[in-house]
Design a protein around this motif. Sequence first.
Motif, PDB file in Angstrom:
ATOM      1  N   GLU A  41      36.178  40.118  56.299  1.00  0.00           N
ATOM      2  CA  GLU A  41      35.894  41.626  55.950  1.00  0.00           C
ATOM      3  C   GLU A  41      37.244  42.180  55.504  1.00  0.00           C
ATOM      4  N   ARG A  42      38.423  41.977  56.045  1.00  0.00           N
ATOM      5  CA  ARG A  42      39.475  42.490  55.932  1.00  0.00           C
ATOM      6  C   ARG A  42      40.216  42.268  54.639  1.00  0.00           C
ATOM      7  N   PHE A  43      40.041  40.926  54.549  1.00  0.00           N
ATOM      8  CA  PHE A  43      40.923  40.436  53.456  1.00  0.00           C
ATOM      9  C   PHE A  43      40.125  39.919  52.109  1.00  0.00           C
ATOM     10  N   TYR A  44      38.997  39.498  52.228  1.00  0.00           N
ATOM     11  CA  TYR A  44      37.990  39.323  50.970  1.00  0.00           C
ATOM     12  C   TYR A  44      37.363  40.308  50.366  1.00  0.00           C
ATOM     13  N   THR A  45      38.163  41.310  49.822  1.00  0.00           N
ATOM     14  CA  THR A  45      37.758  42.562  49.232  1.00  0.00           C
ATOM     15  C   THR A  45      37.784  42.404  47.767  1.00  0.00           C
ATOM     16  N   PRO A  46      36.930  43.162  47.017  1.00  0.00           N
ATOM     17  CA  PRO A  46      36.883  43.252  45.499  1.00  0.00           C
ATOM     18  C   PRO A  46      38.291  43.326  44.997  1.00  0.00           C
ATOM     19  N   GLY A  47      39.163  44.483  45.369  1.00  0.00           N
ATOM     20  CA  GLY A  47      40.374  44.447  44.653  1.00  0.00           C
ATOM     21  C   GLY A  47      41.489  43.723  45.030  1.00  0.00           C
ATOM     22  N   GLU A  48      41.472  42.715  45.998  1.00  0.00           N
ATOM     23  CA  GLU A  48      42.329  41.723  46.392  1.00  0.00           C
ATOM     24  C   GLU A  48      41.664  40.345  46.046  1.00  0.00           C
ATOM     25  N   MET A  49      40.743  40.103  45.071  1.00  0.00           N
ATOM     26  CA  MET A  49      40.447  38.826  44.587  1.00  0.00           C
ATOM     27  C   MET A  49      40.271  39.063  43.243  1.00  0.00           C
ATOM     28  N   VAL A  50      40.224  37.757  42.630  1.00  0.00           N
ATOM     29  CA  VAL A  50      39.914  37.562  41.178  1.00  0.00           C
ATOM     30  C   VAL A  50      38.826  36.325  41.140  1.00  0.00           C
ATOM     31  N   LEU A  51      37.705  36.567  40.374  1.00  0.00           N
ATOM     32  CA  LEU A  51      36.667  35.784  40.232  1.00  0.00           C
ATOM     33  C   LEU A  51      37.053  34.906  38.616  1.00  0.00           C
TER      34      LEU A  51
END
Length: 405
Positions: free
Chosen positions: A179-189
């Motif tokens: 929940e802390r690290f798998y966030t939209p702004g810190e990921m690229v699909l």
Amino acid sequence: MEQEFHYATLSTGLRIVMRRRGGAAVEHCGLAVNAGSRDEAPGHYGLAHFVEHTIFKGTSRRRAWHILNRMERVGGELNAYTTKEETMLYSTFPKGNLARALDLISDLVEGSCFPAVEIERERQVVCDEIDTYLDIPSEGIFDDFEEMVYAGSTLAHPILGSRESVDCLDSSVCRDWLERFYTPGEMVLFYSGPESPDRFVRLAERYFSTLTRPDVPRGRVAPVEVPAFSTVKNIGSHQAHTVLGARIDGLHDPMRYAMSLLTNLLGGPGMNSLLNVALRERRGLVYTIDASTSLMTDTGLFTIYFGCDEGDVARCCRLVDDVIAPLRDGKLTERKLNEAKTQYIGQLTVASTQTEQSALSMARSTLYLGHAMTGREILDAIRGVTLQDIRRCASRLELSRLTMV
């Protein structure tokens, strides 16, 4: 001419990078997550890697068996790996199964519940992985070297953690990490395959529109410089294992392509690399010797590894310096530089046919640089490397040494 990469951003802030490969029979799709072992807190070392393992063990919608079979039943694969800075979660599958892959990946990221019974089972698997790694000195020596060269920073501990730290991890800790690290702004699909960018964006919006976790600053601190060292550790090995290495600049360094070319010239995969010729082909002192670089956002590491008889270590180290010295002194000729460029470009051209690795590379580049480098941009950057660039890079290599015998 159709552009090589396409970009979009979903309503949640999740960035997308796509590469359309018309007519491709195989597709690649996944998430690049800006979270790795350097983001772990003391006592929880190995957590990023442990979550990478246990994220497949059950969600609010699927049991572990269903997750395992979801892509495999159509001939696909579900994979993941962890580094010091990022985690990759992705699937490779036959054409026509994109919606299935997106549905599964979004479920894993949003709904993984880390069942306690599965956590206990996977804990033993990871501990066995740690033991296996420690039993291979040619692998474990890199962790020991990084612990020394990155001393005092969160980059110093192994990605796998230790048995003791892994024993402290439970379902709650894993869920908190997700929940802390798998966030939209810190990921690229990312996606590579035959589907049109417009259709991919529509599908992505359908499956990822409810992922709205707030972003949390990473708080990463660049490691301080450590004076060069020379250390010998006794492990009772029949062979001496040595790593020579030096800190270099990271992903944003404009000289990174010159450093890559230098690394390939010194100890790349070709049998004609300078170090292989000097230590193996001419003198038979080593079975293998190679050079590599590892680049992160704020630092990097250049390393040379070789294994030899204990009595030959000092001689091998002198020979390594003898190989690097002419490059440091500006004695590389224009002809030799052009030959090195031709070989490296050829290797990259062959590697570009490996579509899975190309997809992962474009995802990582977009995650950290904001865009993927096109093949032409990379080749032009290599062609633009000068003799002075090589000399400057070689001059940075104040090598530390770790030998394990």
